[in-house]
Design a protein around this motif. Structure first.
Motif, PDB file in Angstrom:
ATOM      1  N   GLN A 218     -23.370 -18.063 -27.254  1.00  0.00           N
ATOM      2  CA  GLN A 218     -23.909 -19.077 -28.153  1.00  0.00           C
ATOM      3  C   GLN A 218     -23.682 -18.658 -29.598  1.00  0.00           C
ATOM      4  O   GLN A 218     -24.185 -17.636 -30.043  1.00  0.00           O
ATOM      5  CB  GLN A 218     -25.415 -19.268 -27.904  1.00  0.00           C
ATOM      6  CG  GLN A 218     -26.037 -20.379 -28.737  1.00  0.00           C
ATOM      7  CD  GLN A 218     -27.521 -20.538 -28.442  1.00  0.00           C
ATOM      8  OE1 GLN A 218     -28.297 -19.608 -28.611  1.00  0.00           O
ATOM      9  NE2 GLN A 218     -27.908 -21.722 -27.992  1.00  0.00           N
ATOM     10  N   ASP A 219     -22.917 -19.437 -30.318  1.00  0.00           N
ATOM     11  CA  ASP A 219     -22.698 -19.174 -31.736  1.00  0.00           C
ATOM     12  C   ASP A 219     -24.016 -19.298 -32.478  1.00  0.00           C
ATOM     13  O   ASP A 219     -24.895 -20.083 -32.099  1.00  0.00           O
ATOM     14  CB  ASP A 219     -21.681 -20.174 -32.283  1.00  0.00           C
ATOM     15  CG  ASP A 219     -21.370 -19.943 -33.746  1.00  0.00           C
ATOM     16  OD1 ASP A 219     -20.589 -19.027 -34.042  1.00  0.00           O
ATOM     17  OD2 ASP A 219     -21.917 -20.689 -34.585  1.00  0.00           O
ATOM     18  N   ARG A 252     -21.960 -14.257 -32.603  1.00  0.00           N
ATOM     19  CA  ARG A 252     -22.860 -14.450 -31.469  1.00  0.00           C
ATOM     20  C   ARG A 252     -23.727 -13.201 -31.331  1.00  0.00           C
ATOM     21  O   ARG A 252     -23.215 -12.085 -31.391  1.00  0.00           O
ATOM     22  CB  ARG A 252     -22.087 -14.661 -30.162  1.00  0.00           C
ATOM     23  CG  ARG A 252     -21.170 -15.872 -30.151  1.00  0.00           C
ATOM     24  CD  ARG A 252     -20.493 -15.997 -28.790  1.00  0.00           C
ATOM     25  NE  ARG A 252     -19.642 -17.172 -28.698  1.00  0.00           N
ATOM     26  CZ  ARG A 252     -18.340 -17.161 -28.926  1.00  0.00           C
ATOM     27  NH1 ARG A 252     -17.737 -16.029 -29.255  1.00  0.00           N
ATOM     28  NH2 ARG A 252     -17.635 -18.271 -28.823  1.00  0.00           N
TER      29      ARG A 252
END
Length: 652
Positions: A218-219, A252
């Motif tokens: 997940q950025d 991330r």
């Protein structure tokens, strides 16, 4: 009275409807000069001369544990005075000079003067404005210490926002500042506004951070959207986290392959544990979940036989089950999950932290009226990792207790309209319609977004009030303008049917607004619009569908798989399609599993072969990998869905 919620529903070919007086502590794991990731975490709560706070020490300790788990070397300061805070900032600045990632986190009092932000030490004393600012630590001191870091620089500010000075010339909340190159600066609430202390162990903003910081792949931009969504849901839209980013590269916190949703992981952990208590907890947290039928069936079986069957559902040599259980426990802060981890994995890699967290949570046995209100009456669409939504039917069973808790919470927290909105929902569940409507009107007038949407729905349907389409539309407009994703989606769906191009253009803008606020339904809808050529580029559809699935819309997995399987608007990729199919089988209501076993002709042999190979990799499939479906593939998919999910099958 019916369950008041936004529109919902699914048609594969159509849009989805809306729906920190402790001692100073320094913890340094190794020489910071050699650390690619370093952090300074400060939490001040036990103030001598201004109001003390409940959560910041817990926030700082829990954030420290999370960051260490993510590879950060952490300098921790609790209840520091001005000199101690500055000494830690100097130490942090030296460590950051060679860091690939430098992170600064602060929880406690803070205020602004003339567009400058000041962090409040434990020994702060307020008399005159000039002398007061001299007794603080300017936020710019921390930013300056980070400036030499060559990599990503992240600032997370969970300042309560209440002005402890009460002096003319100082403002509530924090001032908006620019974000220098390679900085991301995130505030617990929008500039100039006040953030609320949480009703549990952590502040509302930090609780949301801790729930999402471990999500693989997940950025940080996506993470902040998820955090914002949770905080807005917990506060009825009165607190909206704000961030400014000038990052020049993606970052991330956690790498690794994508995983299934928290709901699916909860189900799989419960099945693997063969624990009826966890299965019942799944039903409590996800009353409308994709696996409710399966959980009810499992609970009706003989515990010994069904437990043995579930324990034999495939190899787990890489400790995937333990990691899934730990991930869920640290994100949800649920006592039964920590207890299960300690009991099942007494020598596990996270045992010390699990025991610490269990002790901390156990010391707070009585959650208090505000937390009880949230646990009893939260709307399902406002549920978060730590606060499950409650079905209308279950709320009706506990309506009296919910009304009592919410009434006391609204008395104790008069600035937070959400407790009035929750009281309204509990009152409706008790069958007191007129009283509920009056409370919804009160909460809506005070700015609670859920109350606005619920009241608009009542005006649309004439349930308890006179039918008033114009009044409903005005409420949707007001709620959407204030940030409600549900209101924006409802408006958008209506406008998309308009023959006027300007209406359709605004509809897409509203759908984008809802997507940016973290609504998986809105993101899915944008994917549909992109696929139809009505938004962006058709090639964007896959990315949107995959993001929607990560955010909680499991049918996004199938939609993305179709595009990858057929090469519709993008290059064909059977391996990526298989990953999306596996995630979808684990996450949805069983529809995709049925399709793959009963209507396998919908998928190309190349994708089915890739699916077989990935299941064979983790020992769930022993048949040929020729793309021909058969009983072995159906059995493997059943095992995968019911406890066999493994990251190894999703990587590569």
């Amino acid at each position: 009275m019916p369950h008041w919620s936004v529109r919902s529903g699914f048609n594969p070919a159509a849009l989805l409807g809306a729906l920190i007086c402790g001692l100073l502590a320094l913890l340094l794991a190794a020489q910071a000069a050699a650390a690619p990731r370093v952090a300074l975490v400060l939490g001040n709560a036990a103030y001598s001369n201004v109001p003390a706070l409940d959560n910041p020490v817990n926030d700082a300790e829990d954030m420290t544990a999370a960051l260490r788990d993510l590879g950060f070397q952490v300098i921790l300061g609790l209840d520091g005075d001005q000199g101690q805070m500055r000494a830690l900032i100097d130490q942090f600045g030296k460590a950051a000079e060679t860091a690939d990632v430098a992170l600064f986190y602060y929880a406690g009092h803070a205020f602004q003067v003339s567009d400058q932000n000041y962090l409040v030490p434990r020994d702060f004393r307020a008399d005159s404005l000039d002398r007061a600012t001299a007794r603080t630590v300017a936020l710019n001191e921390a930013l300056g210490a980070m400036a030499k870091a060559p990599g990503v620089k992240i600032v997370l500010l969970d300042a309560c926002g209440d002005n402890p000075l009460q002096l003319s010339g100082s403002g509530s909340g924090l001032a908006r500042i620019g974000s220098p190159a390679d900085f991301l600066i995130a505030y617990a609430t929008q500039p100039g506004a006040v953030a609320f202390d949480g009703a549990g162990r952590n502040g509302t903003f930090t609780e949301a951070l801790l729930s999402h910081i471990h999500t693989p792949a997940q950025d940080i931009g996506e993470m902040m959207i998820a955090v914002r969504k949770d905080v807005m849901a917990r506060t009825g839209g009165q607190q909206i986290p704000w961030d400014a980013s000038a990052l020049t590269r993606r970052f991330r916190f956690a790498d690794g392959p994508p995983t299934a949703s928290p709901e699916t992981l909860f189900y799989q952990v419960s099945v693997r544990a063969a624990d009826p208590a966890l299965l019942r907890l799944y039903l409590q947290r996800y009353p409308n979940g994709s696996h409710v039928g399966e959980v009810l069936a499992l609970l009706s079986q003989d515990p010994a036989r069904s437990g043995q069957a579930r324990r034999s559902m495939g190899p787990d040599a890489d400790g995937a089950a333990g990691e899934q259980l730990w991930d869920l426990a640290r994100r949800s802060r649920l006592t039964p999950l920590f207890e299960n981890y300690i009991r099942t994995y007494p020598d596990g890699p996270h045992i010390d932290e699990a025991r610490r967290m269990l002790a901390e949570l156990s010391s707070d046995a009585d959650p208090g009226p505000a937390r009880r209100c949230e646990l009893l009456a939260t709307h399902p669409r406002d549920g978060t990792e730590t606060t499950p939504g409650v079905s209308y039917e279950l709320l009706a069973q506990n309506a009296v207790e919910a009304m009592r808790s919410c009434a006391e919470a609204s008395r104790l927290h008069p600035r937070q309209a959400k407790y009035v909105a929750l009281l309204a929902r509990a009152t409706a569940a008790a069958g007191l319609r007129a009283d509920a409507v009056a409370l919804y009107i009160q909460a809506a007038e005070r700015g609670d977004l859920r109350a606005m949407v619920s009241l608009a729905l009542l005006k649309e349907t004439g349930d308890g009030v006179a039918t008033d389409p114009a009044g409903a539309l005005a409420l949707y407009e007001k709620a959407a303008a204030a940030g409600s994703a549900d209101a924006a989606i409802n408006l958008s769906v209506t406008l998309l049917d308009s023959p006027r191009p300007k209406d359709q253009e605004r509809a897409i803008t509203l759908m984008q607004q809802a997507s940016q606020a973290g609504s998986p339904i809105a993101t899915f809808n944008l994917g549909v619009l992109a696929q139809e050529g009505r938004f962006g580029d058709p090639g964007d559809a896959r990315t949107l569908f995959e993001r929607a699935a990560r955010e909680g819309e499991p049918r996004g997995h199938r939609a993305a798989a179709v595009l990858l399987d057929e090469g519709r608007g993008i290059p064909r990729d059977a391996s990526r399609a298989a990953v999306q199919l596996l995630l979808g089988v684990a996450s949805d209501d069983g529809s995709l599993l049925h399709e793959l076993t009963e209507q396998s002709e919908n998928w190309t042999p190349e994708t089915l072969s890739a699916l077989q190979r990935r299941l064979a990799r983790v020992g769930l499939y022993q048949g040929p990998t020729d793309g021909t479906p058969g009983p072995e593939l159906g059995q493997a998919l059943e095992l995968w869905r019911n406890g066999g999910l493994s990251a190894a099958a999703l990587s590569g």
